[in-house]
Design a protein around this motif. Structure first.
Motif, PDB file in Angstrom:
ATOM      1  N   VAL A 103       0.810  -1.224   0.000  1.00  0.00           N
ATOM      2  CA  VAL A 103       0.000   0.000   0.000  1.00  0.00           C
ATOM      3  C   VAL A 103       0.842   1.272   0.000  1.00  0.00           C
ATOM      4  O   VAL A 103       0.317   2.368  -0.204  1.00  0.00           O
ATOM      5  N   THR A 104       2.155   1.163   0.227  1.00  0.00           N
ATOM      6  CA  THR A 104       2.977   2.369   0.364  1.00  0.00           C
ATOM      7  C   THR A 104       3.542   2.870  -0.958  1.00  0.00           C
ATOM      8  O   THR A 104       4.082   3.974  -1.008  1.00  0.00           O
ATOM      9  N   GLU A 105       3.433   2.094  -2.013  1.00  0.00           N
ATOM     10  CA  GLU A 105       4.068   2.451  -3.290  1.00  0.00           C
ATOM     11  C   GLU A 105       3.710   3.850  -3.788  1.00  0.00           C
ATOM     12  O   GLU A 105       4.567   4.571  -4.294  1.00  0.00           O
ATOM     13  N   PRO A 106       2.455   4.306  -3.681  1.00  0.00           N
ATOM     14  CA  PRO A 106       2.141   5.651  -4.176  1.00  0.00           C
ATOM     15  C   PRO A 106       2.708   6.784  -3.317  1.00  0.00           C
ATOM     16  O   PRO A 106       2.643   7.949  -3.718  1.00  0.00           O
ATOM     17  N   TYR A 107       3.242   6.446  -2.148  1.00  0.00           N
ATOM     18  CA  TYR A 107       3.612   7.478  -1.187  1.00  0.00           C
ATOM     19  C   TYR A 107       5.121   7.615  -0.979  1.00  0.00           C
ATOM     20  O   TYR A 107       5.627   8.736  -0.875  1.00  0.00           O
ATOM     21  N   LEU A 133       4.576   3.092   7.762  1.00  0.00           N
ATOM     22  CA  LEU A 133       3.576   3.866   7.025  1.00  0.00           C
ATOM     23  C   LEU A 133       2.400   2.982   6.630  1.00  0.00           C
ATOM     24  O   LEU A 133       1.237   3.404   6.705  1.00  0.00           O
ATOM     25  N   ALA A 134       2.681   1.749   6.240  1.00  0.00           N
ATOM     26  CA  ALA A 134       1.611   0.829   5.859  1.00  0.00           C
ATOM     27  C   ALA A 134       0.616   0.631   6.999  1.00  0.00           C
ATOM     28  O   ALA A 134      -0.599   0.559   6.771  1.00  0.00           O
ATOM     29  N   GLN A 135       1.120   0.578   8.227  1.00  0.00           N
ATOM     30  CA  GLN A 135       0.230   0.379   9.373  1.00  0.00           C
ATOM     31  C   GLN A 135      -0.747   1.545   9.513  1.00  0.00           C
ATOM     32  O   GLN A 135      -1.916   1.369   9.852  1.00  0.00           O
ATOM     33  N   GLY A 136      -0.249   2.753   9.260  1.00  0.00           N
ATOM     34  CA  GLY A 136      -1.125   3.915   9.313  1.00  0.00           C
ATOM     35  C   GLY A 136      -2.145   3.910   8.185  1.00  0.00           C
ATOM     36  O   GLY A 136      -3.336   4.161   8.392  1.00  0.00           O
ATOM     37  N   LEU A 137      -1.680   3.617   6.971  1.00  0.00           N
ATOM     38  CA  LEU A 137      -2.576   3.607   5.817  1.00  0.00           C
ATOM     39  C   LEU A 137      -3.644   2.527   5.936  1.00  0.00           C
ATOM     40  O   LEU A 137      -4.757   2.686   5.436  1.00  0.00           O
ATOM     41  N   THR A 166       1.069  12.538   7.935  1.00  0.00           N
ATOM     42  CA  THR A 166       0.362  13.769   8.293  1.00  0.00           C
ATOM     43  C   THR A 166      -0.453  14.335   7.129  1.00  0.00           C
ATOM     44  O   THR A 166      -1.404  15.078   7.344  1.00  0.00           O
ATOM     45  N   ARG A 167      -0.084  13.988   5.902  1.00  0.00           N
ATOM     46  CA  ARG A 167      -0.825  14.491   4.749  1.00  0.00           C
ATOM     47  C   ARG A 167      -2.042  13.632   4.422  1.00  0.00           C
ATOM     48  O   ARG A 167      -3.080  14.145   3.994  1.00  0.00           O
ATOM     49  N   HIS A 168      -1.919  12.339   4.610  1.00  0.00           N
ATOM     50  CA  HIS A 168      -2.969  11.436   4.144  1.00  0.00           C
ATOM     51  C   HIS A 168      -3.820  10.832   5.261  1.00  0.00           C
ATOM     52  O   HIS A 168      -4.960  10.448   5.020  1.00  0.00           O
ATOM     53  N   ILE A 169      -3.259  10.751   6.468  1.00  0.00           N
ATOM     54  CA  ILE A 169      -4.022  10.210   7.606  1.00  0.00           C
ATOM     55  C   ILE A 169      -3.712  11.033   8.851  1.00  0.00           C
ATOM     56  O   ILE A 169      -3.307  10.498   9.887  1.00  0.00           O
TER      57      ILE A 169
END
Length: 375
Positions: free
Chosen positions: A61-65, A78-82, A109-112
């Motif tokens: 899930v982190t590839e776009p970020y 980051l994946a855990q947050g997403l 902070t930008r997405h979640i």
């Protein structure tokens, strides 16, 4: 259930523990990425600080970020947050550690975004004469910003209570680590690793109570009958208790470590002084530094040498997060020092998922070589 089983249960069920804690206390939870975050201020505000860690599960899930060549730890966290696994945290505190985890924080902070988030600068060179003053200023800035969000001050009495709680916790962990110096340690490296990680995930007073239970249990143990090769674990961020357990299953005992998921986290107590913020800053300035804060002087080589001697380690395993240049720069200096001490070193490069099968042959060969040399 033993105290060490309880530590492991918290580690494995960290999100359930935090949510249950919020429900029964009515209090809030803040997350932090790096152990240089001054969690004492969060605790003093009556909020539980928890370290944001990964799950060591395959995720995409982190590839776009953030790029795939960023370190596994930052991608996993980051994946855990997403994935919404940290949806219970009200705040997030980031202390600059490296460019990789910085991108994790920015994406988070930008997405979640949580209700509150704060970025702290941490001096790059702790042995610079201006580092202490800079860190005190940064912690004071965080304190003022945090109090504005809280709508109330964090008092000296709040900080005094927290300093007492943290120092008691640190003292008890030291006492448990001391038992690992014995020829037949009463606890495994995996148990000690789980204990420290649990301390980064749970209420500090509750963790302290479990430490007291653990000390009482240790007194009734006989010790590991055949500890095998005595090892020290070094290197970058490593919260993978399963890896420690796997290493020990091959005929070794991890008797000491030098990681932020182990001794570096709790090693230095807080020396009380009139300026409570300065006391907290001094703890971080004077504790064994990570590679990012030690690139010029490499002061922690002396700390590692002392631990190797005190715990009678016979070999060292260096855990390197893939793409972690900062710790990779460390290897030549670490290799030189350990060679001079007659301590063989094995380096294992980690990814989001730990390749235990691939490591098995290398670790077994390393341990066999050590045993041959020790005969």
């Amino acid at each position: 259930m033993s105290a060490f089983d309880k530590f492991e249960k918290v580690r494995l069920d960290r999100h359930k523990y935090a949510k249950d804690w919020k429900e029964r206390t009515g209090r809030q939870v803040f997350g932090y990425f790096c152990t240089y975050a001054p969690e004492e201020l969060i605790h003093a505000a009556g909020i539980m600080p928890v370290r944001v860690l990964g799950s060591h599960e395959p995720v995409d899930v982190t590839e776009p970020y953030i790029p795939s060549q960023w370190c596994p730890y930052c991608r996993d966290t980051l994946a855990q947050g997403l994935l919404g696994r940290y949806d219970y945290i009200e705040g997030l505190v980031y202390t600059f550690a490296c460019a990789h985890i910085w991108n994790t924080y920015l994406s988070w902070t930008r997405h979640i975004p949580p209700s509150y988030f704060h970025h702290m600068y941490i001096p790059e060179h702790f042995y610079n004469p201006h580092a202490r003053a800079a860190l005190i200023d940064e912690i004071n800035d965080f304190k003022q910003d945090f109090e504005k969000w809280l709508g109330r001050p964090i008092t000296e009495a709040d900080l005094d209570r927290t300093i007492d709680v943290y120092n008691t916790n640190i003292q008890l962990q030291h006492q448990i680590y001391e038992t690992r110096k014995l020829p037949n340690p009463p606890i495994t490296g995996a148990e000690a690793h789980s204990m420290v990680i649990a301390g980064q995930l749970m209420d500090k007073e509750e963790h302290t109570q479990l430490l007291r239970e653990a000390l009482a249990e240790i007194k009734g143990r006989q010790g590991i009958q055949d500890p095998g090769t005595r090892l020290i674990i070094l290197g970058s961020e490593n919260d993978d208790v399963g890896l420690t357990s796997f290493i020990e299953s091959l005929g070794a005992t991890v008797v000491i470590d030098e990681t932020c998921g182990g001794s570096r986290y709790f090693w230095q107590p807080i020396t009380p002084q009139e300026d409570r913020v300065a006391a907290i800053a001094d703890r971080y300035i004077s504790r064994p530094p990570c590679a990012h804060k030690d690139l010029v002087d490499r002061q922690r080589l002396h700390f590692i040498k002392q631990r190797v001697e005190e715990y009678q380690a016979q070999g060292a395993i260096f855990i390197l997060q893939k793409f972690c240049d900062i710790y990779e720069f460390d290897i030549p200096a670490m290799q030189k020092m350990l060679n001079e001490m007659g301590i063989p070193l094995l380096t294992l490069e980690m990814d989001v998922t730990t390749p235990y099968g691939q490591f098995s042959t290398r670790i077994e060969a390393f341990l066999e070589t050590l045993q041959t040399e020790l005969v």
